[in-house]
Design a protein around this motif. Structure first.
Motif, PDB file in Angstrom:
ATOM      1  N   MET A   1     -17.149 -31.541  20.946  1.00 49.59           N
ATOM      2  CA  MET A   1     -17.145 -30.900  22.246  1.00 49.59           C
ATOM      3  C   MET A   1     -18.284 -29.904  22.307  1.00 49.59           C
ATOM      4  N   LYS A   2     -19.038 -29.954  23.389  1.00 47.22           N
ATOM      5  CA  LYS A   2     -20.184 -29.068  23.509  1.00 47.22           C
ATOM      6  C   LYS A   2     -20.010 -28.106  24.680  1.00 47.22           C
ATOM      7  N   ASN A   3     -20.666 -26.973  24.600  1.00 46.58           N
ATOM      8  CA  ASN A   3     -20.690 -25.978  25.671  1.00 46.58           C
ATOM      9  C   ASN A   3     -19.305 -25.493  26.080  1.00 46.58           C
ATOM     10  N   ILE A   4     -18.395 -25.320  25.149  1.00 44.08           N
ATOM     11  CA  ILE A   4     -17.059 -24.836  25.486  1.00 44.08           C
ATOM     12  C   ILE A   4     -17.124 -23.323  25.648  1.00 44.08           C
ATOM     13  N   LYS A   5     -16.714 -22.851  26.833  1.00 34.13           N
ATOM     14  CA  LYS A   5     -16.705 -21.416  27.114  1.00 34.13           C
ATOM     15  C   LYS A   5     -15.349 -20.808  26.816  1.00 34.13           C
ATOM     16  N   SER A   6     -14.280 -21.570  27.055  1.00 32.26           N
ATOM     17  CA  SER A   6     -12.934 -21.094  26.755  1.00 32.26           C
ATOM     18  C   SER A   6     -12.014 -22.292  26.597  1.00 32.26           C
ATOM     19  N   ALA A   7     -10.899 -22.064  25.932  1.00 31.83           N
ATOM     20  CA  ALA A   7      -9.937 -23.145  25.709  1.00 31.83           C
ATOM     21  C   ALA A   7      -8.537 -22.553  25.638  1.00 31.83           C
ATOM     22  N   GLN A   8      -7.561 -23.333  26.015  1.00 34.11           N
ATOM     23  CA  GLN A   8      -6.155 -22.943  25.925  1.00 34.11           C
ATOM     24  C   GLN A   8      -5.340 -24.170  25.566  1.00 34.11           C
ATOM     25  N   LYS A  29     -14.608 -22.549  41.045  1.00 28.93           N
ATOM     26  CA  LYS A  29     -14.408 -22.550  42.503  1.00 28.93           C
ATOM     27  C   LYS A  29     -13.538 -23.726  42.944  1.00 28.93           C
ATOM     28  N   ILE A  30     -12.457 -23.970  42.192  1.00 31.18           N
ATOM     29  CA  ILE A  30     -11.480 -24.995  42.534  1.00 31.18           C
ATOM     30  C   ILE A  30     -10.319 -24.303  43.230  1.00 31.18           C
ATOM     31  N   LYS A  31     -10.012 -24.779  44.440  1.00 36.69           N
ATOM     32  CA  LYS A  31      -8.922 -24.204  45.213  1.00 36.69           C
ATOM     33  C   LYS A  31      -7.754 -25.189  45.257  1.00 36.69           C
ATOM     34  N   ASN A  32      -6.561 -24.667  45.540  1.00 35.60           N
ATOM     35  CA  ASN A  32      -5.403 -25.543  45.711  1.00 35.60           C
ATOM     36  C   ASN A  32      -5.722 -26.562  46.795  1.00 35.60           C
ATOM     37  N   GLY A  33      -5.419 -27.824  46.546  1.00 30.92           N
ATOM     38  CA  GLY A  33      -5.701 -28.892  47.497  1.00 30.92           C
ATOM     39  C   GLY A  33      -7.030 -29.590  47.256  1.00 30.92           C
ATOM     40  N   ASP A  34      -7.924 -28.997  46.431  1.00 34.89           N
ATOM     41  CA  ASP A  34      -9.193 -29.654  46.101  1.00 34.89           C
ATOM     42  C   ASP A  34      -8.933 -30.880  45.232  1.00 34.89           C
ATOM     43  N   TYR A  35      -9.870 -31.793  45.247  1.00 31.52           N
ATOM     44  CA  TYR A  35      -9.799 -32.978  44.395  1.00 31.52           C
ATOM     45  C   TYR A  35     -10.510 -32.702  43.076  1.00 31.52           C
ATOM     46  N   VAL A  36      -9.993 -33.308  42.010  1.00 25.92           N
ATOM     47  CA  VAL A  36     -10.648 -33.274  40.701  1.00 25.92           C
ATOM     48  C   VAL A  36     -10.798 -34.705  40.211  1.00 25.92           C
ATOM     49  N   GLU A  37     -11.757 -34.911  39.325  1.00 24.99           N
ATOM     50  CA  GLU A  37     -11.968 -36.212  38.700  1.00 24.99           C
ATOM     51  C   GLU A  37     -11.399 -36.134  37.292  1.00 24.99           C
ATOM     52  N   ILE A  38     -10.704 -37.192  36.875  1.00 29.39           N
ATOM     53  CA  ILE A  38     -10.087 -37.216  35.553  1.00 29.39           C
ATOM     54  C   ILE A  38     -10.629 -38.430  34.801  1.00 29.39           C
ATOM     55  N   TYR A  39     -11.173 -38.175  33.613  1.00 31.52           N
ATOM     56  CA  TYR A  39     -11.774 -39.230  32.791  1.00 31.52           C
ATOM     57  C   TYR A  39     -11.098 -39.268  31.437  1.00 31.52           C
ATOM     58  N   GLU A  40     -11.015 -40.465  30.881  1.00 33.50           N
ATOM     59  CA  GLU A  40     -10.575 -40.644  29.504  1.00 33.50           C
ATOM     60  C   GLU A  40     -11.816 -40.956  28.681  1.00 33.50           C
ATOM     61  N   ASN A  41     -12.017 -40.220  27.606  1.00 33.02           N
ATOM     62  CA  ASN A  41     -13.189 -40.404  26.757  1.00 33.02           C
ATOM     63  C   ASN A  41     -12.720 -40.367  25.304  1.00 33.02           C
ATOM     64  N   GLY A  42     -12.427 -41.538  24.762  1.00 33.42           N
ATOM     65  CA  GLY A  42     -11.898 -41.585  23.390  1.00 33.42           C
ATOM     66  C   GLY A  42     -10.552 -40.888  23.346  1.00 33.42           C
ATOM     67  N   ASN A  43     -10.439 -39.835  22.555  1.00 31.14           N
ATOM     68  CA  ASN A  43      -9.177 -39.099  22.465  1.00 31.14           C
ATOM     69  C   ASN A  43      -9.194 -37.826  23.312  1.00 31.14           C
ATOM     70  N   GLU A  44     -10.084 -37.757  24.300  1.00 35.45           N
ATOM     71  CA  GLU A  44     -10.192 -36.586  25.174  1.00 35.45           C
ATOM     72  C   GLU A  44      -9.867 -36.959  26.615  1.00 35.45           C
ATOM     73  N   ILE A  45      -9.331 -36.002  27.340  1.00 37.48           N
ATOM     74  CA  ILE A  45      -9.182 -36.114  28.780  1.00 37.48           C
ATOM     75  C   ILE A  45     -10.095 -35.059  29.382  1.00 37.48           C
ATOM     76  N   ILE A  46     -10.968 -35.475  30.289  1.00 37.52           N
ATOM     77  CA  ILE A  46     -11.933 -34.567  30.907  1.00 37.52           C
ATOM     78  C   ILE A  46     -11.561 -34.405  32.376  1.00 37.52           C
ATOM     79  N   ILE A  47     -11.447 -33.177  32.827  1.00 32.17           N
ATOM     80  CA  ILE A  47     -11.151 -32.880  34.223  1.00 32.17           C
ATOM     81  C   ILE A  47     -12.354 -32.155  34.797  1.00 32.17           C
ATOM     82  N   LYS A  48     -12.911 -32.691  35.899  1.00 30.29           N
ATOM     83  CA  LYS A  48     -14.091 -32.099  36.533  1.00 30.29           C
ATOM     84  C   LYS A  48     -13.813 -31.866  38.014  1.00 30.29           C
ATOM     85  N   LYS A  49     -14.417 -30.830  38.558  1.00 27.12           N
ATOM     86  CA  LYS A  49     -14.326 -30.604  39.990  1.00 27.12           C
ATOM     87  C   LYS A  49     -15.006 -31.770  40.699  1.00 27.12           C
TER      88      LYS A  49
END
Length: 82
Positions: A1-8, A29-49
């Protein structure tokens, strides 16, 4: 994982949801009701605005939401003529 600023570590609830921390939503700048993109990448799940664009021409202006997609006014006019 690259460029990780924070994790929980978050627990998935009984219907498969996770809660995105408020500070992360604010930073992206994600607000309630906004859409996100969800990707599967090997053993990772990536969520992007999601940056909305027309599903036909990728135009970013004058968009109308339709069944979880976006259509620009120009393409909508072309569809009406079919």
């Amino acid at each position: 994982m690259k460029n990780i600023k924070s994790a929980q570590v978050k627990k998935i609830d009984n219907v498969g949801r996770i809660q995105i921390p408020k500070y992360m939503k604010n930073n992206l700048k994600i607000k309630n009701g906004d859409y996100v993109e969800i990707y599967e990448n090997g053993n990772e799940i990536i969520i992007k605005k999601h940056n909305a664009s027309c599903i036909f021409c990728e135009n970013l202006d004058s968009l109308t939401a339709f069944r979880d997609n976006f259509i620009c006014h120009e393409c909508m006019d072309k569809l009406k003529g079919i």
